[in-house]
Design a protein around this motif. Structure first.
Motif, short mmCIF file in Angstrom:
data_model
loop_
_atom_site.label_atom_id
_atom_site.label_comp_id
_atom_site.label_asym_id
_atom_site.label_seq_id
_atom_site.Cartn_x
_atom_site.Cartn_y
_atom_site.Cartn_z
N LEU A 164 0.90 -1.16 -0.01
CA LEU A 164 0.06 0.01 0.03
C LEU A 164 0.77 1.18 -0.07
O LEU A 164 2.12 1.23 0.20
N LEU A 183 -6.22 7.03 5.99
CA LEU A 183 -6.39 5.63 6.06
C LEU A 183 -6.16 4.92 4.80
O LEU A 183 -7.02 5.11 4.01
N LYS A 218 -5.85 1.57 2.40
CA LYS A 218 -6.25 0.32 2.19
C LYS A 218 -5.10 -0.52 1.33
O LYS A 218 -5.07 0.11 0.18
N GLY A 269 -5.77 -7.54 2.74
CA GLY A 269 -6.35 -7.31 4.01
C GLY A 269 -5.57 -6.45 4.92
O GLY A 269 -5.98 -5.94 5.87
N GLU A 325 -4.09 -2.80 6.07
CA GLU A 325 -4.28 -1.42 5.94
C GLU A 325 -3.38 -0.50 7.07
O GLU A 325 -2.42 -1.21 7.87
N GLU A 354 -2.27 3.57 8.83
CA GLU A 354 -2.92 4.78 8.98
C GLU A 354 -1.84 5.91 9.02
O GLU A 354 -0.87 5.83 9.92
N LYS A 358 -3.51 -5.50 10.31
CA LYS A 358 -4.27 -6.58 9.54
C LYS A 358 -5.05 -7.07 10.69
O LYS A 358 -4.58 -7.70 11.63
#
Lengths: 115, 116
Positions: free
Chosen positions: A48, A56, A58, A62, A64, A66, A78
């Motif tokens: 990502l 945030l 994604k 699954g 992510e 921040e 995750k």
């Protein structure tokens, strides 16, 4: 100069439990931040990236992360770990000189998943 | 779509021998190209980058050199390998202009070099 600190060199979790990989950065301007994953003897795959849009972010599989400017952090999470998540994870900040990208890598966090 | 190819995947070379690792990118024009090295148990270090044919920037002094003879071809070389040159070498590329996609670097599968 920009820098990245990955706070844990090794994280071990049980399958099905949450994953948290911590990253702090230092940058003199608004950075671009990335998480890459490297499976054994393989190249790096982009998970990502943050580029000053939503804080945030994604990613694939699954994951992510921040972006928290006040804390200069970009932690990767995750909700539920899978065995296939076992790999080395790199937090990266982008230095953007004219014409090319210079990535500054953290030292990596090795994620182990226990059955 | 864009793809990056890097070879050979593994290489065992004696000290003092030459080195040539090759990388090509397909599906884009005028990419920025990079060579990174990953020593055992350590993070990645940028060795060289190139913004165009014949344009090479070196990040650290070393025993290696890079060349870009064609738009989408990037070669890492050495005339005489040292033991300290052992490591995992990664070629990478990015779009020529920064932007929402342009500041992402995409990596090849890497080449393991063992100098003995």
């Amino acid at each position: 100069a920009q820098s990245v600190t990955q706070l844990d060199s090794h994280v071990s979790v049980s399958e099905g439990t949450p994953v948290l990989l911590r990253c702090n950065y230092s940058s003199s301007y608004s950075p671009s931040l990335f998480w890459y994953v490297q499976h054994p003897n393989k190249g790096l795959q982009l998970l990502l990236k943050y580029t000053s849009a939503a804080t945030l972010v994604k990613g694939i599989n699954g994951f992510e992360a921040e972006f928290k400017k006040s804390e200069t952090s970009f932690h990767l999470t995750k909700p539920s770990a899978h065995m296939s998540d076992a790999a080395e994870y790199f937090c990266v900040v982008s230095d953007r000189p004219q014409g090319a990208q210079k990535l500054v890598f953290g030292q990596g966090t090795r994620l182990t998943i226990n059955p | 779509s864009q793809t990056i190819h890097q070879w050979p995947a593994t290489l065992v070379q004696p000290v003092g021998s030459p080195l040539s690792l090759e990388c090509t990118v397909e599906g884009t024009s005028n990419p920025n190209l990079y060579w990174y090295r990953q020593a055992a148990g350590r993070g990645l270090q940028l060795l060289f980058y190139s913004v165009g044919i014949g344009q090479i920037s070196s990040e650290v002094p070393q025993n290696l050199s890079a060349s870009r003879p064609q738009d989408r071809q990037f070669i890492l070389s050495s005339k005489k390998l040292l033991l300290s040159d052992s490591g995992f070498y990664l070629c990478a590329w990015s779009f020529p202009f920064p932007g929402s996609s342009g500041n992402t670097i995409y990596f090849g599968e890497g080449s393991w070099l063992t100098v003995v």
